[in-house]
Design an enzyme around this catalytic site. Structure first.
Site, PDB file in Angstrom:
ATOM      1  CG  HIS A 199      -2.152  -0.861   1.079  1.00  0.00           C
ATOM      2  ND1 HIS A 199      -2.789  -1.428   2.032  1.00  0.00           N
ATOM      3  CD2 HIS A 199      -3.002  -0.952  -0.026  1.00  0.00           C
ATOM      4  CE1 HIS A 199      -3.840  -2.066   1.610  1.00  0.00           C
ATOM      5  NE2 HIS A 199      -3.972  -1.984   0.323  1.00  0.00           N
TER       6      HIS A 199
ATOM      7  CG  HIS B 297      -0.218   2.347  10.352  1.00  0.00           C
ATOM      8  ND1 HIS B 297      -1.613   2.271  10.197  1.00  0.00           N
ATOM      9  CD2 HIS B 297       0.300   2.423   9.142  1.00  0.00           C
ATOM     10  CE1 HIS B 297      -1.874   2.026   9.020  1.00  0.00           C
ATOM     11  NE2 HIS B 297      -0.868   2.083   8.177  1.00  0.00           N
TER      12      HIS B 297
ATOM     13  CG  ASP C  43      -0.102   3.716   4.378  1.00  0.00           C
ATOM     14  OD1 ASP C  43      -0.108   2.922   3.046  1.00  0.00           O
ATOM     15  OD2 ASP C  43      -0.522   3.265   5.326  1.00  0.00           O
ATOM     16  CG  HIS C  44       2.913   0.418   4.738  1.00  0.00           C
ATOM     17  ND1 HIS C  44       3.175   0.148   5.942  1.00  0.00           N
ATOM     18  CD2 HIS C  44       1.529   1.021   4.791  1.00  0.00           C
ATOM     19  CE1 HIS C  44       2.225   0.490   6.826  1.00  0.00           C
ATOM     20  NE2 HIS C  44       0.904   0.859   5.938  1.00  0.00           N
TER      21      HIS C  44
ATOM     22  CG  HIS D  49      -3.611  -5.244   5.405  1.00  0.00           C
ATOM     23  ND1 HIS D  49      -4.249  -4.428   6.264  1.00  0.00           N
ATOM     24  CD2 HIS D  49      -3.021  -4.280   4.595  1.00  0.00           C
ATOM     25  CE1 HIS D  49      -4.198  -3.169   6.002  1.00  0.00           C
ATOM     26  NE2 HIS D  49      -3.550  -2.847   4.715  1.00  0.00           N
TER      27      HIS D  49
HETATM   28 ZN   LIG Z   1      -0.753   1.524   6.184  1.00  0.00          ZN
END
Ligand SMILES: [Zn+2]
Length: 301
Positions: free
Chosen positions: A65, A262, A67-68, A141
């Site tokens: 994703h 996070h 943001d990572h 996830h």
């Molecule tokens: Zn995340």
């Protein structure tokens, strides 16, 4: 500077805020540096935190994703621009191979550094060095996600008073260590076990077996707590943890220093994460992470 510390580069989930950059964490482990989950803006956060491209030996991405992982493009180009002299190894879920390659080659640049691609396709050991064993364990996830765990080998501490009592000194100490016994005195009689340090990085996931396996007995656990406990439904639906869930798992695992991070942009008071983690029974050291914070790994017991 502590030889083993976590440098926090960013602490926001999904959307960065005025105060929080997207994820990014550098673990300094003696002479090595492991960069976890470089989100967008990681290159500039490194500059602000005093982390150089040369400090990175290994990159570990939990999942693809943005943001990572969107920071991979910038960080990899910077590693090349600075002509980092040592090889760099990158771990990431094998199912995201195409994402990794797109990010690695997203724009034109001169490639000068050997970046070894070491995708993760199953639970298990990824690397063994004199300083640590690195392993991965699957999380839960919406896209495939792996947490990482670093374990220092156990060692033995010699006990000077016991050595003296048996009259063992000088080169004989080394002989005893190598051979396990000397003149009927065993190594166990004159030394004690010194447990190696353990570190885990758990992000993004709902509660699952992997969380517990990774956290077990950690000196430091860095774990996502995107939501507060009142939003547990949202957390479970989107594959995330609440502060209370993360803290309870950490307490059950015997974690010494818990680092929560996070955070969803919906919350304005970071102290509420601490209150909920304590309410869930976590008794160890607790840090609600903030950008550019440095958190030392607790001393070996
Ligand atoms: Zn995340």
């Amino acid at each position: 500077m502590s030889a083993r510390e976590l440098v926090v580069l960013g602490t926001a989930s999904q959307v960065p805020t005025r105060r929080r950059n997207h994820n990014g964490y550098l673990l300094r482990w003696d002479a090595e540096g492991l960069l976890f989950d470089p989100g967008e803006g990681t290159q500039r956060q490194m500059l602000r935190a005093g982390v150089a491209a040369h400090d990175i030996d290994r990159i570990c991405v939990t999942h693809f994703h943005g943001d990572h992982s969107l920071g991979l493009a910038g960080v990899i180009q910077r590693i090349n621009l600075d002509q980092v002299p040592h090889p760099v190894t990158a771990h990431y879920p094998a199912s995201g191979q195409h994402f990794f390659e797109r990010l690695r080659y997203s724009t034109a640049y001169r490639e000068s550094v050997d970046i070894a691609q070491a995708p993760v396709s199953a639970d298990g050991i990824l690397a063994t060095t004199p300083g640590y064993t690195l392993s991965a364990h699957k999380l839960s996830h919406p896209v495939e996600s792996y947490g990482y765990r670093l374990v220092e080998p156990d060692s033995r501490r010699m006990l000077p008073e016991k050595l003296a009592a048996h009259g063992i000194k000088g080169p004989d100490v080394g002989r005893l260590q190598r051979e396990g016994s000397l003149n009927g005195v065993t190594l166990a009689e004159v030394s004690e076990e010194r447990r190696g340090q353990r570190f885990a990085f758990v992000m993004d996931t709902r509660l699952c077996e992997g969380v517990h396996v990774l956290a077990e007995g950690c000196d430091m656990l860095v774990i996502e707590s995107t939501f507060l406990d009142e939003d547990v439904r949202l957390a479970t639906d989107h594959g995330h943890l609440t502060a209370g869930q993360a803290a309870k798992a950490a307490q059950e695992a015997g974690v010494r220093h818990l680092v929560l991070t996070h955070f969803s942009q919906r919350y304005s008071d970071p102290e509420e994460f601490e209150r909920q983690a304590r309410a869930a029974g976590f008794e160890g050291e607790l840090t609600v992470a903030d950008d550019l914070m440095r958190v030392p790994v607790p001393k070996r017991v």
